[in-house]
Design an enzyme around this catalytic site. Sequence first.
Site, PDB file in Angstrom:
ATOM      1  N   GLU A  62       9.320 -17.277   9.374  1.00  0.00           N
ATOM      2  CA  GLU A  62       9.429 -17.232   7.914  1.00  0.00           C
ATOM      3  C   GLU A  62       8.456 -16.285   7.220  1.00  0.00           C
ATOM      4  OE1 GLU A  62       9.588 -21.034   6.008  1.00  0.00           O
ATOM      5  OE2 GLU A  62      11.276 -21.686   7.212  1.00  0.00           O
ATOM      6  N   GLU A 108      15.171 -24.171  12.509  1.00  0.00           N
ATOM      7  CA  GLU A 108      14.645 -25.312  11.741  1.00  0.00           C
ATOM      8  C   GLU A 108      15.721 -25.773  10.776  1.00  0.00           C
ATOM      9  OE1 GLU A 108      10.952 -24.752   9.597  1.00  0.00           O
ATOM     10  OE2 GLU A 108      10.058 -23.670  11.278  1.00  0.00           O
TER      11      GLU A 108
HETATM   12  C1  FCB Z   1       9.372 -24.471   6.901  1.00  0.00           C
HETATM   13  C2  FCB Z   1       8.197 -24.192   7.827  1.00  0.00           C
HETATM   14  C3  FCB Z   1       7.785 -25.384   8.649  1.00  0.00           C
HETATM   15  C4  FCB Z   1       7.811 -26.654   7.816  1.00  0.00           C
HETATM   16  C5  FCB Z   1       9.151 -26.822   7.167  1.00  0.00           C
HETATM   17  C6  FCB Z   1       9.305 -28.093   6.371  1.00  0.00           C
HETATM   18  O1  FCB Z   1       9.318 -23.593   5.820  1.00  0.00           O
HETATM   19  O2  FCB Z   1       8.517 -23.139   8.713  1.00  0.00           O
HETATM   20  O3  FCB Z   1       6.521 -25.125   9.196  1.00  0.00           O
HETATM   21  O4  FCB Z   1       6.790 -26.609   6.900  1.00  0.00           O
HETATM   22  O5  FCB Z   1       9.400 -25.728   6.310  1.00  0.00           O
END
Ligand code: FCB
Length: 449
Positions: free
Chosen positions: A163, A354
């Site tokens: 990210e 994620e």
């Molecule tokens: C993302 C991050 C991760 C966590 C989630 C909830 O942006 O990559 O580390 O904080 O959100």
Amino acid sequence: MSFPKGFVWGAASAAYQLEGAVYEDGKGFSVWDKFVRQPGKIWNGQTGEVACDHYHRYQEDVNLMRQIGFTGYRCSISWPRILPSGTGKINAGGLAFYDRLVDALLEARIVPYITLFHWDYPYELFIRGGWLNPDSPDWFAEYAKIVVEHLSDRVSHWFTLNEPQCFVGLGHLDGQHAPGLKLDISQFLQVGHNALLAHGKAVQAIRANSKTPARIGYAPQGNATIPFTLKPEDVEAARRDTFAVTQRNTWNNAWWIDPVCLGHYPEDGLRVFGDSMPEFPESDLDIIHQPLDFLGLNTYFGKYVKASPNGPEEVSLRPGHPITAFDWPVLPEVLYWTPRFFYERYQLPLIFAENGMSNVDWISVDGKVHDAQRVDYLTLYLRQLQRAVNDGFKVEGYFHWSVMDNFEWSFGFRERFGLIYVDFESQKRLLKDSALWYKEIIATNGACL
Ligand code: FCB
């Protein structure tokens, strides 16, 4: 209907969010180690100094992952554990921890997917200018080479950066994340450009040094805009909005993915940022644009648009639309439209690196954690992912965020994202109802959905 054979099921984590042991075995400081100590930066003054104590409890944690049936696990490596000063002297103690972790995963038949950078930037390098320093891409490539030389006999799946939207934007423009800078737009863009270059150079370093055939990806945020109806004009409006760059900030998809996957910055973004854009040689784009084996996407958000004479028009959510504990709207269709739009545009197999939700979880009087909302979230989101896969958009895996409750950056321990509940005082772990449901999903390769 089930998912393709070999689909990877697991969960994700990041070193600073769960390892703890921030002063052990020769580790250097990261910008997060310093940032959390500044008053007012983190909810209730909390820090990740102990977090889930995963550094010491990794074996127990891997056993729990095995119990759930993970076939893959995405975790990150702490750069200053390996190189306490960011470059130069290697810390054998740091490498030894990741040896133990990787060996435990392999023993449990869980494929490690390693993220090289999930935000815990070496503090010593920050002092030398951090991501603004023109040498910063080479520093990252040096670190990548060391890790790959050491682990690639056993690890073949890599994510470079996690990210950039967040560590570049929240860390260097908004000041909410470490290192807490509020740079002007042109310096923010320079940080971003150096980070993209670092990605490209790391891919080259992995390819050149891997002892096993490497499979390499990247893990930006990737969130589709959802068409309000299936009318072709609404679908087109959503597609356009998904890749539009309209604001002078960090929150978009194309600025961070087009250079990596298509070899150029998006035209509309170049117009929006105008003369704030740093100068760089054309050859930088060739370095940034390395062949990848998959595109990782972290997908949490979405919004609806419909077509209108003035372009895509946002449609507000109805009053009472479900939201998570973090106030994020629940929009399962984002796991249909993201694979569809991103696969169409980038033509790379996708991995959802994620996706998940924070919930108000606690241990009930019967001694269990009944996170009914997360059980439902998994069902609804994964049904949409299944729909995308059935429509032919190539997806290789899904990593739920997160394996266990952990340190949620500036929100400290307020947000519980885990499949596994953690009591941060006793460090006891407990499988939530969602973990048991996920176990069933994995065991049936999604057929039970
Ligand atoms: C993302 C991050 C991760 C966590 C989630 C909830 O942006 O990559 O580390 O904080 O959100």
